[in-house]
Design a protein around this motif. Structure first.
Motif, PDB file in Angstrom:
ATOM      1  N   ILE A 192       0.847  -1.201   0.000  1.00 14.59           N
ATOM      2  CA  ILE A 192       0.000   0.000   0.000  1.00 14.59           C
ATOM      3  C   ILE A 192       0.880   1.248   0.000  1.00 14.59           C
ATOM      4  O   ILE A 192       0.609   2.223  -0.704  1.00 14.59           O
ATOM      5  N   MET A 193       1.965   1.190   0.791  1.00 14.67           N
ATOM      6  CA  MET A 193       2.812   2.378   0.869  1.00 14.67           C
ATOM      7  C   MET A 193       3.661   2.559  -0.394  1.00 14.67           C
ATOM      8  O   MET A 193       3.936   3.680  -0.817  1.00 14.67           O
ATOM      9  N   ALA A 194       4.100   1.434  -0.981  1.00 13.97           N
ATOM     10  CA  ALA A 194       5.059   1.535  -2.087  1.00 13.97           C
ATOM     11  C   ALA A 194       4.384   1.822  -3.429  1.00 13.97           C
ATOM     12  O   ALA A 194       5.005   2.395  -4.318  1.00 13.97           O
ATOM     13  N   SER A 195       3.081   1.423  -3.564  1.00 15.95           N
ATOM     14  CA  SER A 195       2.468   1.483  -4.894  1.00 15.95           C
ATOM     15  C   SER A 195       2.425   2.911  -5.426  1.00 15.95           C
ATOM     16  O   SER A 195       2.719   3.152  -6.602  1.00 15.95           O
ATOM     17  N   GLY A 196       2.068   3.856  -4.547  1.00 13.49           N
ATOM     18  CA  GLY A 196       1.993   5.239  -4.998  1.00 13.49           C
ATOM     19  C   GLY A 196       3.338   5.744  -5.471  1.00 13.49           C
ATOM     20  O   GLY A 196       3.456   6.410  -6.509  1.00 13.49           O
ATOM     21  N   LEU A 197       4.369   5.357  -4.733  1.00 10.45           N
ATOM     22  CA  LEU A 197       5.713   5.826  -5.051  1.00 10.45           C
ATOM     23  C   LEU A 197       6.151   5.339  -6.429  1.00 10.45           C
ATOM     24  O   LEU A 197       6.688   6.095  -7.238  1.00 10.45           O
ATOM     25  N   THR A 198       5.893   4.059  -6.693  1.00  7.39           N
ATOM     26  CA  THR A 198       6.362   3.488  -7.951  1.00  7.39           C
ATOM     27  C   THR A 198       5.577   4.083  -9.129  1.00  7.39           C
ATOM     28  O   THR A 198       6.138   4.364 -10.192  1.00  7.39           O
ATOM     29  N   LEU A 199       4.275   4.345  -8.921  1.00  7.06           N
ATOM     30  CA  LEU A 199       3.486   4.949 -10.005  1.00  7.06           C
ATOM     31  C   LEU A 199       3.956   6.360 -10.308  1.00  7.06           C
ATOM     32  O   LEU A 199       4.103   6.746 -11.467  1.00  7.06           O
ATOM     33  N   VAL A 200       4.203   7.119  -9.245  1.00  8.73           N
ATOM     34  CA  VAL A 200       4.674   8.487  -9.434  1.00  8.73           C
ATOM     35  C   VAL A 200       5.987   8.482 -10.196  1.00  8.73           C
ATOM     36  O   VAL A 200       6.205   9.267 -11.119  1.00  8.73           O
ATOM     37  N   PHE A 201       6.851   7.544  -9.840  1.00 11.02           N
ATOM     38  CA  PHE A 201       8.128   7.484 -10.547  1.00 11.02           C
ATOM     39  C   PHE A 201       7.920   7.104 -12.010  1.00 11.02           C
ATOM     40  O   PHE A 201       8.500   7.700 -12.909  1.00 11.02           O
ATOM     41  N   GLY A 202       7.074   6.096 -12.224  1.00 14.75           N
ATOM     42  CA  GLY A 202       6.860   5.637 -13.581  1.00 14.75           C
ATOM     43  C   GLY A 202       6.267   6.732 -14.453  1.00 14.75           C
ATOM     44  O   GLY A 202       6.649   6.924 -15.598  1.00 14.75           O
ATOM     45  N   LEU A 203       5.329   7.485 -13.884  1.00 12.81           N
ATOM     46  CA  LEU A 203       4.593   8.453 -14.672  1.00 12.81           C
ATOM     47  C   LEU A 203       5.415   9.696 -14.949  1.00 12.81           C
ATOM     48  O   LEU A 203       5.417  10.219 -16.054  1.00 12.81           O
ATOM     49  N   MET A 204       6.091  10.192 -13.944  1.00 10.39           N
ATOM     50  CA  MET A 204       6.693  11.505 -14.104  1.00 10.39           C
ATOM     51  C   MET A 204       8.186  11.508 -13.820  1.00 10.39           C
ATOM     52  O   MET A 204       8.799  12.564 -13.762  1.00 10.39           O
ATOM     53  N   ASP A 205       8.767  10.331 -13.602  1.00 12.27           N
ATOM     54  CA  ASP A 205      10.195  10.284 -13.387  1.00 12.27           C
ATOM     55  C   ASP A 205      10.599  11.096 -12.148  1.00 12.27           C
ATOM     56  O   ASP A 205      11.636  11.740 -12.114  1.00 12.27           O
ATOM     57  N   VAL A 206       9.710  11.074 -11.151  1.00 19.20           N
ATOM     58  CA  VAL A 206      10.011  11.784  -9.910  1.00 19.20           C
ATOM     59  C   VAL A 206      10.088  10.751  -8.801  1.00 19.20           C
ATOM     60  O   VAL A 206       9.135  10.000  -8.594  1.00 19.20           O
ATOM     61  N   LEU A 207      11.202  10.679  -8.114  1.00 17.63           N
ATOM     62  CA  LEU A 207      11.274   9.762  -6.991  1.00 17.63           C
ATOM     63  C   LEU A 207      11.228  10.579  -5.714  1.00 17.63           C
ATOM     64  O   LEU A 207      12.067  11.425  -5.472  1.00 17.63           O
ATOM     65  N   ASN A 208      10.208  10.300  -4.926  1.00 16.48           N
ATOM     66  CA  ASN A 208       9.986  11.094  -3.733  1.00 16.48           C
ATOM     67  C   ASN A 208      10.640  10.424  -2.529  1.00 16.48           C
ATOM     68  O   ASN A 208      10.091   9.488  -1.972  1.00 16.48           O
ATOM     69  N   PHE A 209      11.789  10.925  -2.131  1.00 12.40           N
ATOM     70  CA  PHE A 209      12.448  10.346  -0.955  1.00 12.40           C
ATOM     71  C   PHE A 209      11.722  10.727   0.323  1.00 12.40           C
ATOM     72  O   PHE A 209      11.999  10.186   1.376  1.00 12.40           O
ATOM     73  N   GLY A 210      10.802  11.680   0.221  1.00 13.37           N
ATOM     74  CA  GLY A 210      10.064  12.086   1.405  1.00 13.37           C
ATOM     75  C   GLY A 210       8.755  11.337   1.570  1.00 13.37           C
ATOM     76  O   GLY A 210       7.929  11.697   2.398  1.00 13.37           O
ATOM     77  N   HIS A 211       8.565  10.281   0.789  1.00 11.75           N
ATOM     78  CA  HIS A 211       7.326   9.516   0.846  1.00 11.75           C
ATOM     79  C   HIS A 211       7.038   9.034   2.268  1.00 11.75           C
ATOM     80  O   HIS A 211       5.891   8.964   2.687  1.00 11.75           O
ATOM     81  N   GLY A 212       8.097   8.692   2.986  1.00 10.04           N
ATOM     82  CA  GLY A 212       7.937   8.195   4.355  1.00 10.04           C
ATOM     83  C   GLY A 212       7.237   9.191   5.258  1.00 10.04           C
ATOM     84  O   GLY A 212       6.543   8.805   6.196  1.00 10.04           O
ATOM     85  N   ALA A 213       7.386  10.476   4.967  1.00 13.46           N
ATOM     86  CA  ALA A 213       6.750  11.493   5.804  1.00 13.46           C
ATOM     87  C   ALA A 213       5.231  11.331   5.772  1.00 13.46           C
ATOM     88  O   ALA A 213       4.560  11.492   6.788  1.00 13.46           O
ATOM     89  N   PHE A 214       4.679  10.967   4.601  1.00 13.87           N
ATOM     90  CA  PHE A 214       3.231  10.791   4.507  1.00 13.87           C
ATOM     91  C   PHE A 214       2.767   9.629   5.381  1.00 13.87           C
ATOM     92  O   PHE A 214       1.686   9.665   5.950  1.00 13.87           O
ATOM     93  N   VAL A 215       3.617   8.592   5.437  1.00 14.51           N
ATOM     94  CA  VAL A 215       3.285   7.438   6.281  1.00 14.51           C
ATOM     95  C   VAL A 215       3.157   7.891   7.737  1.00 14.51           C
ATOM     96  O   VAL A 215       2.158   7.609   8.410  1.00 14.51           O
ATOM     97  N   SER A 216       4.166   8.630   8.207  1.00 17.40           N
ATOM     98  CA  SER A 216       4.125   9.086   9.597  1.00 17.40           C
ATOM     99  C   SER A 216       2.949  10.024   9.830  1.00 17.40           C
ATOM    100  O   SER A 216       2.220   9.882  10.819  1.00 17.40           O
TER     101      SER A 216
END
Lengths: 353, 340
Positions: free
Chosen positions: B60-84
């Motif tokens: 659940i946490m990783a799927s958004g990250l991988t889609l964002v990367f695939g779509l726009m070539d953006v890797l969000n290293f701050g994704h963990g902040a949303f989890v917290s």
């Protein structure tokens, strides 16, 4: 001429920057005499080690354009190598060199393997893989507690000459005892200075120019006939080895090695903050950044505590200025500096002229 | 001659996409291999379900990250902040509603949980939107800056959690009806893990349907393959991207709530601690691939659970070993996405 050789022809190129560097250099050289007291000396030694550590990271991030999160791993390998060797063999110089050799070889092999494995692909891939490997290494170090001392780390003895009890001469010089602590400080200081000048030499060599070319446009660098993978891997190894040496110096200074002081992600974040705020792609940024950062870490928090107490009546504001929240302000400064002055303090000063 | 022949064939009938089954088989093979090593069947079932539950949450946490990367070539290293942030937002509902949480009724428990999740998803979605606007827009196409800036964003977000919720850990007890275990003969299964598996499956199914059966999903998949072409055909890829980013952040928030309840203890660093397995998962799955991300999450979690039981010392390095062996087999990840 002599000076030009020492600085490898790469001068600060800004009067104010040169002044700052001079103040930092003088302060660090005379630290034991100018600022008596264990705490001040500790701050000075930490600054020396961090200058090397951050400068070696800048070689990767600022000069080659590689983001690595494994830098503390190499730093930790150096510290643990010397520390564990001294702990198990006993406080001799032989043990120091044995530990250092093992640590250097281990760092070199790891850097080579990680580099060859993942530097072929994108920067982002490398960042993720190093983050994973470094965290696994940190966990390993705290899990193998029989060997590494686990979370508590290891306290160990250092060779006779470096112990606080040792006296080189009985008389005091300018009111400061010439003891083992002082000798250790100068060992750290001169090693750090030598390593810094060496790195300065590297980045201003033809090799360093190729690294900068790769940073600016790796495709073009490849087209010009430079094997970018080889250069990237070499930069990675060089940076890892320097970080290992910095770790070894830190271990000798602290006479202690533990996960919190060497391997934690917090230190990695600190390094990243210092490089970016100080100025990417210039080693002077690493020097100025480290000095300011470590000073702030040790003395600014006291100031924030006062601010927080002064604002105790306002609930949220008091929390904002709580001394533990200083990372918040650094984070904000970090984000702003990536946007508005990507070349950091040094770039700002040089641009002013 | 041959070229005309093949083109004639292509005209009459599009060749079906070859279904890549080898990665799909990895999961059952891994589980079966572990059975004789673990030895006892009930322990194996417990471990497997624990692994699946953990895998669902990571997915659940990783799927958004991988889609964002695939779509726009953006890797969000701050994704963990949303989890917290998701997990801490949930406490705003769950702690005042302890009455409903501790009531002996599944319905009340679930509605308290549902409210908490709804709030967490809303807040993290809105935060994701702001994050995209403020932090990410200026650094499109610059990987180095993206990594730095999102890392900085995470530091700030984590510190803000400290400012708002205080520096201490917050205990978050499970709802009454999801505490304890269910016994099937010898097999003990924690109730909450079943709930996590169920939620994970629902999310996966919903995502699968949206991506494969709707127009938005078609555009997203096309964008992952070739975003310029989608733009050239007249679709606003920017808007699509913002949507995916918000959805990804909201999913991270949902994952954060589930993970926080699973651990029953919240720390501001919980999100950034999770980033390591999350990154391993999306690397294993192939950057940009949702299916690969799902398989990867299950693999990582199962291996971590089996290894934790069989050889606790190497359990935490097991993820790295898994990643290395998968990448030796398929250097681009399990399901490589065409473009990258």
């Amino acid at each position: 001429m002599m000076l030009s050789r020492m600085f490898s022809g790469d001068f600060p190129r800004s009067r104010f920057l040169a002044l700052m560097l001079l103040v930092a250099f003088a302060g660090l050289t005379l630290a034991p005499f100018l600022f008596p007291g264990a705490r001040a000396l500790n701050v000075a030694a930490t600054i020396c080690v961090f200058i090397v550590l951050v400068a070696s990271y800048d070689l990767l991030l600022g000069y080659t354009g590689i983001v690595s999160f494994a830098h503390t791993m190499f730093y930790g390998i150096g510290a643990y190598g010397v520390g564990l060797s001294l702990y198990s063999v006993g406080p001799t110089w032989g043990a120091v060199f044995m530990g250092l050799t093992i640590a250097l070889i281990l760092s070199l092999v790891l850097a080579l393997v990680i580099g060859l494995f993942s530097l072929r692909v994108k920067a982002i891939f490398y960042a993720m893989i190093t983050l994973a490997v470094a965290s696994a290494f940190a966990v390993l170090a705290s899990q193998l507690s029989d060997f590494t001392g686990g979370e508590d780390g290891r306290t160990f003895g250092v060779p006779e000459v470096l112990r606080p009890g040792f006296r080189l001469i009985d008389a005091e010089v300018f009111g400061t005892a010439i003891n083992g602590k002082l000798i250790t400080y100068y060992l750290v200081f001169f090693s750090a200075l030598a390593l810094f000048l060496l790195l300065l030499r590297v980045v201003n060599s033809p090799f360093g120019r190729v690294l900068q070319a790769i940073r600016e446009n790796d495709f073009r660098a490849e087209a010009l006939g430079y094997r970018t993978v080889v250069y990237r891997t070499l930069a990675n190894c060089l940076s890892a080895v320097t970080a290992t040496l910095a770790g070894a110096l830190m271990a000798l200074w602290l006479r202690y090695t533990g996960p919190q002081t060497t391997l934690s992600l917090t230190i990695m974040m600190d390094i990243l903050l210092i490089v970016v705020i100080g100025g990417m792609g210039t080693l002077y940024g690493a020097a100025i950044g480290s000095a300011l950062f470590i000073l702030a870490q040790n003395y600014l928090q006291a100031l924030m505590r006062q601010a927080s107490e002064g604002l105790a009546a306002v609930p949220v504001l008091a929390n904002l200025f709580h001394p533990d929240r200083w990372l918040l302000w650094l984070g904000v400064l970090f984000v702003l500096s990536v946007y508005y002055f990507p070349s950091g303090i040094v770039g700002k000063l040089r641009g002013r002229k | 001659m041959t070229t005309t022949a093949t083109s004639a064939l292509a005209d009459s009938e599009l060749p079906r996409l070859r279904l890549d089954v080898a990665p799909l088989l990895l999961l059952p093979i891994l589980a079966l291999l572990a059975l004789p090593l673990v030895g006892s069947f009930p322990t194996w079932v417990t471990l497997t379900i624990a692994g699946l539950a953990m895998g669902m949450m990571i997915f659940i946490m990783a799927s958004g990250l991988t889609l964002v990367f695939g779509l726009m070539d953006v890797l969000n290293f701050g994704h963990g902040a949303f989890v917290s942030v998701g997990a801490f937002t949930a406490t705003l509902v769950l702690l005042p509603m302890q009455g409903w949480m501790q009531a002996d009724s599944v319905l009340l428990n679930l509605s308290a949980l549902g409210l908490a999740i709804a709030l967490a998803v809303l807040v993290t979605g809105a935060l994701g939107w702001a994050f995209e606007r403020v932090i990410i827009i200026p650094v499109y196409g610059q990987h180095l800056k993206q990594i730095l800036i999102t890392m900085g964003g995470m530091i700030v977000a984590e510190q803000m959690i400290h400012v708002i919720w205080g520096p201490d850990q917050i205990p978050l007890p499970l709802p009454a009806s999801f505490r304890g275990v269910l016994l099937f003969g010898d097999v003990a299964v924690e109730k909450y893990r079943l709930l996590a598996v169920a939620v994970g499956l629902i999310v996966f199914a919903a995502m699968f349907l949206v991506l494969n059966r709707t127009k938005v999903g078609l555009l997203i998949r096309a964008g992952v393959e070739n975003s310029e072409m989608v733009e050239a055909l007249g679709y606003r890829i920017r808007r699509l991207f913002v949507g995916v980013f918000v959805a990804g952040s909201a999913l991270a928030g949902l994952g954060g709530v589930l993970w926080g309840l699973y651990r029953e203890m919240l720390t501001a660093a919980m999100g950034s601690d999770l980033m390591v397995p999350v990154f391993i998962v999306i690397i294993i799955g192939g950057l940009g691939s949702v299916g690969g991300c799902f398989i990867g999450a299950m693999l990582v979690a199962l291996v971590a659970n089996y290894a934790g039981f069989l050889a606790p010392k190497i359990a935490l390095v097991s993820n790295i070993l898994l990643m290395v062996s998968i990448l030796l087999w398929r250097p681009q990840g399990l399901f490589p996405v065409a473009k990258r």
